[in-house]
Design a protein around this motif. Structure first.
Motif, mmCIF file in Angstrom:
data_model
loop_
_atom_site.group_PDB
_atom_site.id
_atom_site.type_symbol
_atom_site.label_atom_id
_atom_site.label_comp_id
_atom_site.label_asym_id
_atom_site.label_seq_id
_atom_site.Cartn_x
_atom_site.Cartn_y
_atom_site.Cartn_z
ATOM 1 N N GLY A 91 7.685 -24.180 -15.745
ATOM 2 C CA GLY A 91 7.287 -25.150 -16.754
ATOM 3 C C GLY A 91 5.809 -25.476 -16.623
ATOM 4 O O GLY A 91 5.036 -25.453 -17.580
ATOM 5 N N MET A 92 5.426 -25.742 -15.407
ATOM 6 C CA MET A 92 4.053 -26.171 -15.145
ATOM 7 C C MET A 92 3.726 -25.707 -13.731
ATOM 8 O O MET A 92 4.637 -25.394 -12.950
ATOM 9 C CB MET A 92 4.038 -27.696 -15.305
ATOM 10 C CG MET A 92 2.785 -28.478 -15.023
ATOM 11 S SD MET A 92 1.243 -27.731 -15.518
ATOM 12 C CE MET A 92 0.183 -28.604 -14.377
ATOM 13 N N CYS A 93 2.472 -25.626 -13.405
ATOM 14 C CA CYS A 93 2.092 -25.215 -12.062
ATOM 15 C C CYS A 93 0.753 -25.874 -11.722
ATOM 16 O O CYS A 93 -0.245 -25.622 -12.397
ATOM 17 C CB CYS A 93 1.983 -23.689 -11.995
ATOM 18 S SG CYS A 93 1.609 -23.115 -10.347
ATOM 19 N N GLY A 94 0.776 -26.706 -10.698
ATOM 20 C CA GLY A 94 -0.424 -27.469 -10.335
ATOM 21 C C GLY A 94 -1.495 -26.587 -9.716
ATOM 22 O O GLY A 94 -2.644 -26.565 -10.174
ATOM 23 N N HIS A 95 -1.121 -25.836 -8.672
ATOM 24 C CA HIS A 95 -2.141 -24.990 -8.033
ATOM 25 C C HIS A 95 -2.635 -23.953 -9.043
ATOM 26 O O HIS A 95 -3.802 -23.577 -9.041
ATOM 27 C CB HIS A 95 -1.575 -24.300 -6.777
ATOM 28 C CG HIS A 95 -1.019 -22.945 -7.036
ATOM 29 N ND1 HIS A 95 0.310 -22.721 -7.371
ATOM 30 C CD2 HIS A 95 -1.625 -21.729 -7.096
ATOM 31 C CE1 HIS A 95 0.485 -21.427 -7.594
ATOM 32 N NE2 HIS A 95 -0.652 -20.796 -7.421
ATOM 33 N N GLY A 96 -1.715 -23.502 -9.920
ATOM 34 C CA GLY A 96 -2.071 -22.491 -10.913
ATOM 35 C C GLY A 96 -3.049 -23.042 -11.947
ATOM 36 O O GLY A 96 -3.931 -22.315 -12.434
ATOM 37 N N THR A 97 -2.912 -24.325 -12.289
ATOM 38 C CA THR A 97 -3.848 -24.931 -13.247
ATOM 39 C C THR A 97 -5.243 -25.034 -12.615
ATOM 40 O O THR A 97 -6.266 -24.838 -13.281
ATOM 41 C CB THR A 97 -3.334 -26.312 -13.696
ATOM 42 O OG1 THR A 97 -2.014 -26.144 -14.219
ATOM 43 C CG2 THR A 97 -4.213 -26.920 -14.770
ATOM 44 N N MET A 98 -5.273 -25.317 -11.307
ATOM 45 C CA MET A 98 -6.582 -25.341 -10.616
ATOM 46 C C MET A 98 -7.183 -23.932 -10.617
ATOM 47 O O MET A 98 -8.376 -23.743 -10.876
ATOM 48 C CB MET A 98 -6.407 -25.855 -9.183
ATOM 49 C CG MET A 98 -5.912 -27.290 -9.117
ATOM 50 S SD MET A 98 -5.458 -27.764 -7.440
ATOM 51 C CE MET A 98 -4.531 -29.280 -7.741
ATOM 52 N N GLY A 99 -6.336 -22.937 -10.355
ATOM 53 C CA GLY A 99 -6.807 -21.552 -10.385
ATOM 54 C C GLY A 99 -7.261 -21.165 -11.783
ATOM 55 O O GLY A 99 -8.264 -20.454 -11.964
ATOM 56 N N LEU A 100 -6.530 -21.649 -12.790
ATOM 57 C CA LEU A 100 -6.858 -21.328 -14.184
ATOM 58 C C LEU A 100 -8.236 -21.890 -14.560
ATOM 59 O O LEU A 100 -9.070 -21.189 -15.141
ATOM 60 C CB LEU A 100 -5.769 -21.903 -15.087
ATOM 61 C CG LEU A 100 -6.012 -21.847 -16.581
ATOM 62 C CD1 LEU A 100 -6.111 -20.407 -17.055
ATOM 63 C CD2 LEU A 100 -4.875 -22.553 -17.329
ATOM 64 N N LEU A 101 -8.480 -23.175 -14.224
ATOM 65 C CA LEU A 101 -9.778 -23.756 -14.601
ATOM 66 C C LEU A 101 -10.926 -23.063 -13.868
ATOM 67 O O LEU A 101 -11.985 -22.794 -14.450
ATOM 68 C CB LEU A 101 -9.797 -25.273 -14.342
ATOM 69 C CG LEU A 101 -9.650 -26.038 -15.664
ATOM 70 C CD1 LEU A 101 -8.249 -25.910 -16.199
ATOM 71 C CD2 LEU A 101 -10.092 -27.463 -15.558
ATOM 72 N N THR A 102 -10.688 -22.747 -12.601
ATOM 73 C CA THR A 102 -11.727 -22.056 -11.822
ATOM 74 C C THR A 102 -11.999 -20.682 -12.441
ATOM 75 O O THR A 102 -13.146 -20.232 -12.529
ATOM 76 C CB THR A 102 -11.257 -21.944 -10.356
ATOM 77 O OG1 THR A 102 -11.056 -23.277 -9.882
ATOM 78 C CG2 THR A 102 -12.268 -21.226 -9.482
ATOM 79 N N THR A 103 -10.951 -20.037 -12.908
ATOM 80 C CA THR A 103 -11.099 -18.724 -13.540
ATOM 81 C C THR A 103 -11.834 -18.837 -14.877
ATOM 82 O O THR A 103 -12.718 -18.021 -15.188
ATOM 83 C CB THR A 103 -9.708 -18.086 -13.735
ATOM 84 O OG1 THR A 103 -9.164 -17.841 -12.440
ATOM 85 C CG2 THR A 103 -9.759 -16.799 -14.519
ATOM 86 N N LEU A 104 -11.480 -19.838 -15.675
ATOM 87 C CA LEU A 104 -12.167 -20.007 -16.974
ATOM 88 C C LEU A 104 -13.648 -20.311 -16.757
ATOM 89 O O LEU A 104 -14.511 -19.847 -17.515
ATOM 90 C CB LEU A 104 -11.495 -21.121 -17.788
ATOM 91 C CG LEU A 104 -10.064 -20.826 -18.269
ATOM 92 C CD1 LEU A 104 -9.482 -22.048 -18.996
ATOM 93 C CD2 LEU A 104 -10.011 -19.603 -19.183
ATOM 94 N N ALA A 105 -13.955 -21.059 -15.693
ATOM 95 C CA ALA A 105 -15.374 -21.341 -15.381
ATOM 96 C C ALA A 105 -16.059 -20.056 -14.926
ATOM 97 O O ALA A 105 -17.193 -19.766 -15.333
ATOM 98 C CB ALA A 105 -15.470 -22.420 -14.304
ATOM 99 N N TYR A 106 -15.373 -19.265 -14.128
ATOM 100 C CA TYR A 106 -15.913 -17.973 -13.658
ATOM 101 C C TYR A 106 -16.229 -17.063 -14.851
ATOM 102 O O TYR A 106 -17.220 -16.350 -14.873
ATOM 103 C CB TYR A 106 -14.876 -17.342 -12.726
ATOM 104 C CG TYR A 106 -15.127 -15.909 -12.338
ATOM 105 C CD1 TYR A 106 -15.983 -15.582 -11.293
ATOM 106 C CD2 TYR A 106 -14.488 -14.869 -13.020
ATOM 107 C CE1 TYR A 106 -16.200 -14.256 -10.937
ATOM 108 C CE2 TYR A 106 -14.698 -13.546 -12.672
ATOM 109 C CZ TYR A 106 -15.557 -13.243 -11.635
ATOM 110 O OH TYR A 106 -15.768 -11.933 -11.288
ATOM 111 N N LEU A 107 -15.366 -17.128 -15.871
ATOM 112 C CA LEU A 107 -15.575 -16.311 -17.075
ATOM 113 C C LEU A 107 -16.640 -16.903 -18.001
ATOM 114 O O LEU A 107 -16.971 -16.309 -19.033
ATOM 115 C CB LEU A 107 -14.257 -16.201 -17.868
ATOM 116 C CG LEU A 107 -13.160 -15.315 -17.279
ATOM 117 C CD1 LEU A 107 -11.844 -15.527 -18.023
ATOM 118 C CD2 LEU A 107 -13.575 -13.844 -17.339
ATOM 119 N N GLY A 108 -17.124 -18.090 -17.673
ATOM 120 C CA GLY A 108 -18.128 -18.751 -18.512
ATOM 121 C C GLY A 108 -17.522 -19.396 -19.739
ATOM 122 O O GLY A 108 -18.238 -19.742 -20.675
#
Ligand code: PYC
Length: 321
Positions: A91-108
């Motif tokens: 349904g949701m994933c906390g560590h995954g959301t942190m990974g997601l935001l870090t990834t979106l920032a990495y992608l600019g």
């Protein structure tokens, strides 16, 4: 659904407190539009082979959590996401959301600041902080049942709470007999799995008969408010303190009068990584937790799925090409 053509998926890997997230950026078939809950159903019904190809061996491993980027349904969200693991979707994933935001920032694609992320259990707000950490303002969390007694073969009487933190948890607080250390992971896994099976046999569920598929054992910590061991649905343990599990723990402590709104709570994982949690608001038995942790990008790759490879869709799976 397996295909006879080679599939290429662009993925970015990260870890949050040791727990991996593999964001699938491109290459996945369109899941259509509509609420993320509907797209999750479509994923479950039609994409088990791709799921296994991405997160299971030989390309992945059992602890890996996938995060499929999809267009959001909520127009205020920066992205939609369907999280998945070695046995299904989350349904949701906390560590995954942190990974997601870090990834979106990495992608600019995003800058530090607040962003909404559309998930199958509702939109959450995640804030990328200037120091690289991410705060996830999770879905409303609550204790569903307190002091549930279970007879667990090999363990005897176990007492715990059933709580929602974006996934369903059975939490055994402070009474676990084993040290929550990496050295004990094999035994902790067996015990948490026995608890999960006992929950199913006893018919203990979350709201509306929902399966409780995460077991969280907590104990004292020298450096934080609590240490935890979380067993995920596919029998892998969470290397991070588990964002949804920390949310469920905060809801239980608040319901038991042990944790006030606004008081910081540090939850340590079995590998020693820490999430900081706080209840920002409480209303009608529900709490709104904010969980902070840090993810790091570890790799970027194109996964090649060649259907001529007999193990293309994962070891131990029976998806036919
Ligand atoms: O951080 O919420 C979490 C999580 C769920 C499963 C693995 N990690």
């Amino acid at each position: 659904m397996p295909t006879t053509a080679t599939t290429r998926l662009h993925v970015i890997d990260s870890h949050t407190g040791g727990e991996p997230t593999r964001v699938v950026v491109t290459g996945w078939p369109d899941l259509g539009d509509g609420p993320l809950a509907t797209r999750r159903e479509r994923f479950d019904a039609e994409h088990a082979a791709l799921r296994d190809a991405v997160v299971r061996e030989p390309r992945g491993h059992d602890a890996m959590v996938g995060a499929l980027l999809v267009p959001p349904d909520d127009p205020t969200a920066c992205t939609g996401v369907v999280f998945f693991n070695n046995v299904g979707t989350l349904g949701m994933c906390g560590h995954g959301t942190m990974g997601l935001l870090t990834t979106l920032a990495y992608l600019g694609r995003i800058a530090p600041g607040r962003h909404r992320v559309d998930t199958p259990v509702g939109a959450v707000e995640a804030e990328l902080l200037a120091d690289g950490r991410t705060t996830v303002r999770n879905v409303a969390s609550y204790r569903h049942a307190a002091g549930v007694e279970l007879d667990v073969p090999g363990l005897g009487r176990v007492v715990g709470d059933v709580a929602w933190g974006g996934n369903w948890f059975f939490l055994v607080h402070d009474q676990h007999r084993r040290d929550l250390t990496v050295a004990n992971v094999a035994r902790l896994t067996d015990e948490a799995w026995a608890i999960r099976c006992a929950l199913a046999s006893a018919g203990v569920t979350g709201a509306d008969g929902a399966e409780i598929d995460h077991v969280e054992l907590t104990g004292p910590s020298a450096d934080a408010d609590a240490r935890s061991f979380v067993l995920c649905p596919g029998k892998a343990y969470d290397r991070s303190p588990c964002g949804t599990g920390t949310s469920a723990a905060l809801a239980c402590h608040h319901a038991a009068g042990r944790l006030a709104v606004g008081r910081a709570w540090r939850q340590e994982s079995v590998v020693g990584s820490v999430f900081e949690g706080v209840i920002e608001r409480s209303e009608h038995g529900r709490v709104w937790p904010a969980i902070t942790g840090r993810a790091f990008v570890t790799g970027e790759a194109t996964l090649v799925l060649d259907p001529a490879d007999p193990l293309c869709w994962g070891i131990g799976t029976d998806h036919a090409p």
